[in-house]
Scaffold this motif. Structure first.
Motif, PDB file in Angstrom:
ATOM      1  N   ASP A 159       0.859  -1.180   0.000  1.00  0.00           N
ATOM      2  CA  ASP A 159       0.000   0.000   0.000  1.00  0.00           C
ATOM      3  C   ASP A 159       0.893   1.228   0.000  1.00  0.00           C
ATOM      4  N   PRO A 160       0.982   1.918  -1.123  1.00  0.00           N
ATOM      5  CA  PRO A 160       0.240   1.753  -2.361  1.00  0.00           C
ATOM      6  C   PRO A 160       0.732   0.530  -3.140  1.00  0.00           C
ATOM      7  N   PRO A 161      -0.092   0.061  -4.076  1.00  0.00           N
ATOM      8  CA  PRO A 161       0.268  -1.147  -4.829  1.00  0.00           C
ATOM      9  C   PRO A 161       1.371  -0.908  -5.852  1.00  0.00           C
ATOM     10  N   TYR A 162       1.915  -2.004  -6.323  1.00  0.00           N
ATOM     11  CA  TYR A 162       2.892  -2.021  -7.430  1.00  0.00           C
ATOM     12  C   TYR A 162       4.180  -1.270  -7.102  1.00  0.00           C
ATOM     13  N   THR A 163       4.614  -1.421  -5.865  1.00  0.00           N
ATOM     14  CA  THR A 163       5.854  -0.762  -5.468  1.00  0.00           C
ATOM     15  C   THR A 163       6.934  -1.753  -5.032  1.00  0.00           C
TER      16      THR A 163
ATOM     17  N   ARG B 187      -5.310   3.781 -24.667  1.00  0.00           N
ATOM     18  CA  ARG B 187      -4.664   3.126 -23.520  1.00  0.00           C
ATOM     19  C   ARG B 187      -4.276   4.136 -22.450  1.00  0.00           C
ATOM     20  N   LEU B 188      -3.682   5.256 -22.888  1.00  0.00           N
ATOM     21  CA  LEU B 188      -3.244   6.258 -21.921  1.00  0.00           C
ATOM     22  C   LEU B 188      -4.425   6.890 -21.205  1.00  0.00           C
ATOM     23  N   ALA B 189      -5.509   7.107 -21.920  1.00  0.00           N
ATOM     24  CA  ALA B 189      -6.725   7.639 -21.275  1.00  0.00           C
ATOM     25  C   ALA B 189      -7.252   6.645 -20.241  1.00  0.00           C
ATOM     26  N   ARG B 190      -7.215   5.372 -20.556  1.00  0.00           N
ATOM     27  CA  ARG B 190      -7.651   4.350 -19.599  1.00  0.00           C
ATOM     28  C   ARG B 190      -6.773   4.347 -18.357  1.00  0.00           C
ATOM     29  N   LEU B 191      -5.454   4.456 -18.561  1.00  0.00           N
ATOM     30  CA  LEU B 191      -4.532   4.470 -17.421  1.00  0.00           C
ATOM     31  C   LEU B 191      -4.776   5.684 -16.527  1.00  0.00           C
ATOM     32  N   LEU B 192      -4.984   6.840 -17.141  1.00  0.00           N
ATOM     33  CA  LEU B 192      -5.287   8.046 -16.357  1.00  0.00           C
ATOM     34  C   LEU B 192      -6.581   7.872 -15.572  1.00  0.00           C
ATOM     35  N   ALA B 193      -7.613   7.369 -16.215  1.00  0.00           N
ATOM     36  CA  ALA B 193      -8.903   7.176 -15.546  1.00  0.00           C
ATOM     37  C   ALA B 193      -8.768   6.190 -14.389  1.00  0.00           C
ATOM     38  N   ARG B 194      -8.021   5.120 -14.597  1.00  0.00           N
ATOM     39  CA  ARG B 194      -7.841   4.115 -13.551  1.00  0.00           C
ATOM     40  C   ARG B 194      -7.161   4.715 -12.323  1.00  0.00           C
ATOM     41  N   GLU B 195      -6.148   5.512 -12.538  1.00  0.00           N
ATOM     42  CA  GLU B 195      -5.433   6.107 -11.406  1.00  0.00           C
ATOM     43  C   GLU B 195      -6.249   7.200 -10.718  1.00  0.00           C
ATOM     44  N   ARG B 196      -7.059   7.911 -11.463  1.00  0.00           N
ATOM     45  CA  ARG B 196      -7.879   8.983 -10.877  1.00  0.00           C
ATOM     46  C   ARG B 196      -9.057   8.446 -10.082  1.00  0.00           C
TER      47      ARG B 196
ATOM     48  N   ALA C  77      -1.998  11.328  -7.555  1.00  0.00           N
ATOM     49  CA  ALA C  77      -2.388  12.633  -8.103  1.00  0.00           C
ATOM     50  C   ALA C  77      -1.239  13.634  -7.981  1.00  0.00           C
ATOM     51  N   PRO C  78      -1.270  14.699  -8.774  1.00  0.00           N
ATOM     52  CA  PRO C  78      -0.246  15.747  -8.632  1.00  0.00           C
ATOM     53  C   PRO C  78      -0.157  16.196  -7.167  1.00  0.00           C
ATOM     54  N   GLY C  79       1.052  16.227  -6.667  1.00  0.00           N
ATOM     55  CA  GLY C  79       1.279  16.573  -5.273  1.00  0.00           C
ATOM     56  C   GLY C  79       1.312  15.366  -4.352  1.00  0.00           C
ATOM     57  N   GLY C  80       0.838  14.224  -4.821  1.00  0.00           N
ATOM     58  CA  GLY C  80       0.846  12.999  -4.024  1.00  0.00           C
ATOM     59  C   GLY C  80       2.220  12.359  -4.017  1.00  0.00           C
ATOM     60  N   ALA C  81       2.464  11.557  -3.007  1.00  0.00           N
ATOM     61  CA  ALA C  81       3.776  10.919  -2.857  1.00  0.00           C
ATOM     62  C   ALA C  81       4.129  10.005  -4.031  1.00  0.00           C
ATOM     63  N   GLY C  82       3.133   9.454  -4.715  1.00  0.00           N
ATOM     64  CA  GLY C  82       3.398   8.535  -5.817  1.00  0.00           C
ATOM     65  C   GLY C  82       3.230   9.146  -7.198  1.00  0.00           C
ATOM     66  N   HIS C  83       3.064  10.463  -7.258  1.00  0.00           N
ATOM     67  CA  HIS C  83       2.823  11.088  -8.564  1.00  0.00           C
ATOM     68  C   HIS C  83       4.009  10.910  -9.508  1.00  0.00           C
TER      69      HIS C  83
ATOM     70  N   LEU D 298       4.006   9.106 -13.174  1.00  0.00           N
ATOM     71  CA  LEU D 298       4.468   9.738 -14.412  1.00  0.00           C
ATOM     72  C   LEU D 298       5.495   8.866 -15.135  1.00  0.00           C
ATOM     73  N   LEU D 299       6.382   8.233 -14.391  1.00  0.00           N
ATOM     74  CA  LEU D 299       7.354   7.309 -14.997  1.00  0.00           C
ATOM     75  C   LEU D 299       6.627   6.149 -15.674  1.00  0.00           C
ATOM     76  N   PHE D 300       5.641   5.585 -14.984  1.00  0.00           N
ATOM     77  CA  PHE D 300       4.848   4.492 -15.547  1.00  0.00           C
ATOM     78  C   PHE D 300       4.088   4.957 -16.789  1.00  0.00           C
ATOM     79  N   TYR D 301       3.476   6.099 -16.711  1.00  0.00           N
ATOM     80  CA  TYR D 301       2.688   6.648 -17.818  1.00  0.00           C
ATOM     81  C   TYR D 301       3.566   6.882 -19.052  1.00  0.00           C
ATOM     82  N   ASN D 302       4.723   7.475 -18.849  1.00  0.00           N
ATOM     83  CA  ASN D 302       5.648   7.720 -19.964  1.00  0.00           C
ATOM     84  C   ASN D 302       6.189   6.416 -20.545  1.00  0.00           C
ATOM     85  N   TRP D 303       6.433   5.439 -19.685  1.00  0.00           N
ATOM     86  CA  TRP D 303       6.851   4.118 -20.147  1.00  0.00           C
ATOM     87  C   TRP D 303       5.743   3.501 -21.005  1.00  0.00           C
ATOM     88  N   ALA D 304       4.501   3.568 -20.536  1.00  0.00           N
ATOM     89  CA  ALA D 304       3.364   3.014 -21.285  1.00  0.00           C
ATOM     90  C   ALA D 304       3.173   3.743 -22.616  1.00  0.00           C
TER      91      ALA D 304
END
Length: 176
Positions: free
Chosen positions: A40-44, A96-105, A114-120, A124-130
């Protein structure tokens, strides 16, 4: 039945894997649950690769029939001969990118990513990789990597348009 469903991040592999398994009355395994340790958070926190292999060996043996969704990297080559069919989902990058954004939001960890969050920054690294999936080389999870993999498997490969409704994808998979 032993069906592997793969594609880029955000292509819908987990959704189709669950739906197909439910329709067939068989087990479903998701690589995100295999590869990542619960956190928690996942995928870390990554699970050691030998532990991933052991987990899949045991799960496949117990289940008999199953769907596996996500990305099984080269470390999982021993499982390739078990696949009776591979389903490859193709989805345009912008979708795909829209789906990833929606899933995280919308997810339970939305504030963390989210912007300002500890995992933002990690999001962004994951999003750019995708976003680089279609142009990346074979050394990483990319379209080129998947195409090379699809050319090497000995079972039938079904390529599906991942923008279609899940029920239609299930029907197309069953027809194949």
């Amino acid at each position: 039945m032993r069906i592997y469903i793969t594609g880029a991040a955000g292509s819908g592999t987990s959704t189709l894997g669950r739906a197909l398994a439910d329709t067939l009355g068989i087990a479903h395994f998701d690589m995100d649950q295999v590869y990542w340790l619960p956190s928690d958070p996942p995928y870390t926190k990554q699970r050691p690769l030998e532990a991933c292999r052991q987990l899949l060996r045991r799960a496949f043996a117990e289940a008999g029939s199953w769907t596996l969704s996500g990305h099984l990297g080269p470390w999982g080559k021993e499982f390739y001969p078990q696949f009776e069919m591979v389903i490859f989902l193709l989805v345009p990058t912008e979708v795909r990118l829209a789906r990833l954004l929606a899933r995280e939001r919308q997810g339970p960890h939305a504030a963390h990513f989210a912007p300002g969050g500890a995992g933002h920054e990690s999001f962004l690294l994951f999003y750019n990789w995708a976003a680089a999936y279609d142009t990346g080389g074979t050394h990483l999870r990319s379209r080129a990597h998947h195409e090379r993999f699809l050319g090497r498997v000995s079972c039938p490969v079904l390529r599906l348009d991942g923008e279609r409704p899940t029920a239609q994808l299930v029907e197309e998979s069953l027809a194949a």
